[in-house]
Design a protein around this motif. Structure first.
Motif, PDB file in Angstrom:
ATOM      1  N   VAL A 186       0.692  -1.099  -0.002  1.00  0.00           N
ATOM      2  CA  VAL A 186      -0.071  -0.096  -0.019  1.00  0.00           C
ATOM      3  C   VAL A 186       0.774   1.241  -0.047  1.00  0.00           C
ATOM      4  N   TYR A 187       0.395   2.335  -0.814  1.00  0.00           N
ATOM      5  CA  TYR A 187       1.231   3.460  -0.841  1.00  0.00           C
ATOM      6  C   TYR A 187       0.117   4.623  -0.743  1.00  0.00           C
ATOM      7  N   LEU A 197      -2.743   9.196   6.039  1.00  0.00           N
ATOM      8  CA  LEU A 197      -1.618   8.586   5.223  1.00  0.00           C
ATOM      9  C   LEU A 197      -0.916   7.542   5.961  1.00  0.00           C
ATOM     10  N   GLY A 198      -1.267   7.423   7.071  1.00  0.00           N
ATOM     11  CA  GLY A 198      -0.640   6.060   8.018  1.00  0.00           C
ATOM     12  C   GLY A 198       0.624   6.056   8.102  1.00  0.00           C
ATOM     13  N   HIS A 199       1.533   7.144   8.195  1.00  0.00           N
ATOM     14  CA  HIS A 199       3.091   6.995   8.401  1.00  0.00           C
ATOM     15  C   HIS A 199       3.444   7.444   9.766  1.00  0.00           C
ATOM     16  N   GLY A 200       2.403   7.603  10.603  1.00  0.00           N
ATOM     17  CA  GLY A 200       2.590   7.862  12.027  1.00  0.00           C
ATOM     18  C   GLY A 200       2.832   9.507  12.514  1.00  0.00           C
ATOM     19  N   PRO A 208       4.091   9.227  -3.877  1.00  0.00           N
ATOM     20  CA  PRO A 208       3.783   7.843  -3.216  1.00  0.00           C
ATOM     21  C   PRO A 208       4.703   7.504  -2.280  1.00  0.00           C
ATOM     22  N   ARG A 209       4.344   7.045  -1.137  1.00  0.00           N
ATOM     23  CA  ARG A 209       5.213   6.382  -0.036  1.00  0.00           C
ATOM     24  C   ARG A 209       4.861   5.289   0.538  1.00  0.00           C
ATOM     25  N   ALA A 210       5.388   4.090   0.647  1.00  0.00           N
ATOM     26  CA  ALA A 210       4.969   2.732   1.105  1.00  0.00           C
ATOM     27  C   ALA A 210       4.595   2.952   2.336  1.00  0.00           C
TER      28      ALA A 210
END
Length: 375
Positions: A186-187, A197-200, A208-210
């Motif tokens: 997921v990206y 975005l779920g990156h903390g 796009p970032r994994a």
């Protein structure tokens, strides 16, 4: 299959508005229980759009819906704001149209060989792009993805994507995007102001970032709400992240349980504690993906997000909803919100099995089959 809708109906996009004896519209803006969709009127010009059972897809914006029929000739019917007569509601003989996306001022149509953007009130597309495929069978990716990129709701309509992403599915939120790759990764990119975005963190990502928190777990589908995101693993597990103000993540929400008490928040407004009770912890923003149990015994097969609500279908054909319910979009027969998944009893009571769900910003649409048709 038969389709039902519930939630915001302020423009008659689910159930048409009847006329009273004095000619005024009797508007039912809140449909709290599922009703069969009505995107046509009983007239000769709408005969080819009168079958609910031949509806293959529904796409919804705040004030309108687009309904794609499989009958011949294929037609794309519209309902809602600015769509009054039967001729307008079934105005497009869609031919090879495969999918659609609809907004407040535009509609995007995906064909086997092209993509078109139509503005509201126009009788021809204002923008189009040829889609090249090697076997003339259309794109092998899900719209709004197209070969080499995707179609956005604002100009420039075509946005390129790196081929290294191996994109197979894309969900667009209000200000963010969630992409599923062929490898199950997921990206995300766009605004991260609510942790969507779920990156903390709450930072923006231009590219796009994994999603590192899900690396090693194969995902099967993704969805995006206004400011929250969800995905389903290949094994049927549901992961959620982003804004939880209305309980749309199915996590404890202060607005749903704690009212207006004074609270103390830690970190980047992720976790809040009720100072009066001390032990009660509420989630305002979930900036990392969290595993959520919709039901103890059933795996999830479909999921969709509204602006601030979420709906999921289990592999046994049961629908669960949670989040903001002000317009009845949870289908529970009331306008209450919930930060816990609750089964929608209507379909089981009617002997129906749910096979698909599509959320508009303030409403929900459900495709069903009779239980006795399941082999």
């Amino acid at each position: 299959m038969n389709w039902f809708g519930f939630g915001f109906n302020g423009f008659g996009q689910i159930q048409r508005q009847e006329k009273s004896t004095d000619g005024e519209s009797t508007r039912n803006a809140k449909l709290t229980n599922p009703v069969p969709i009505e995107v046509w009127r009983n007239s000769q010009s709408a005969q080819s759009c009168q079958q609910n059972s031949d509806v293959t897809q529904i796409r919804a914006s705040w004030s309108r819906i687009a309904v794609l029929h499989s009958n011949s000739p294929r037609r794309l019917c519209l309902a809602g704001f600015g769509v009054g007569t039967a001729a307008q509601r079934c105005c497009i003989e869609s031919g090879s149209c495969q999918d659609a996306d609809i907004g407040e001022g535009y509609m995007a149509l995906s064909f086997l060989d092209r993509v078109e953007i139509w503005s509201s009130g126009k009788n021809k597309p204002e923008w189009s792009m040829e889609v090249k495929t090697t076997d003339n069978t259309g794109p092998c990716v899900a719209f709004p993805l197209v070969p080499g990129g995707y179609i956005a709701s604002k100009f420039p309509f075509y946005r390129p994507l790196s081929p290294h992403l191996l994109a197979v599915s894309l969900a667009l939120g209000t200000q963010h995007a969630v992409l599923l790759s062929a490898t199950g990764d997921v990206y995300t990119w766009g605004s991260g102001s609510h942790g969507q975005l779920g990156h903390g963190n709450l930072s923006q990502e231009e590219e796009p970032r994994a999603l590192e928190a899900l690396m090693g777990l194969q995902m099967g589908s993704v969805a995006a709400g206004g400011w929250h995101s969800v995905c389903i693993s290949a094994g049927g597990d549901l992961y959620v992240w982003g804004w939880n103000e209305s309980g749309q993540l199915g996590l404890p929400s202060l607005a749903r349980r704690g009212g207006q008490q004074t609270i103390q928040c830690a970190g980047s407004a992720n976790t809040c504690t009720d100072q009066e009770n001390g032990d009660d912890v509420f989630i305002s923003i979930q900036a990392f993906p969290a595993l959520m149990d919709v039901t103890e015994s059933c795996e999830v097969s479909k999921v969709s997000c509204g602006s601030r609500h979420t709906a999921a279908v289990t592999r046994t054909g049961v629908l669960f909803t949670w989040g903001w319910g002000e317009y009845g979009q949870l289908g529970q027969g009331n306008v209450s919100s919930s930060d816990e998944p609750k089964q929608v009893p209507f379909f089981k009571d009617q002997g129906l099995r749910v096979v698909d769900v599509v959320c508009g910003p303030w409403n929900t649409f459900v495709s069903t089959v009779q239980e006795d048709t399941i082999s």
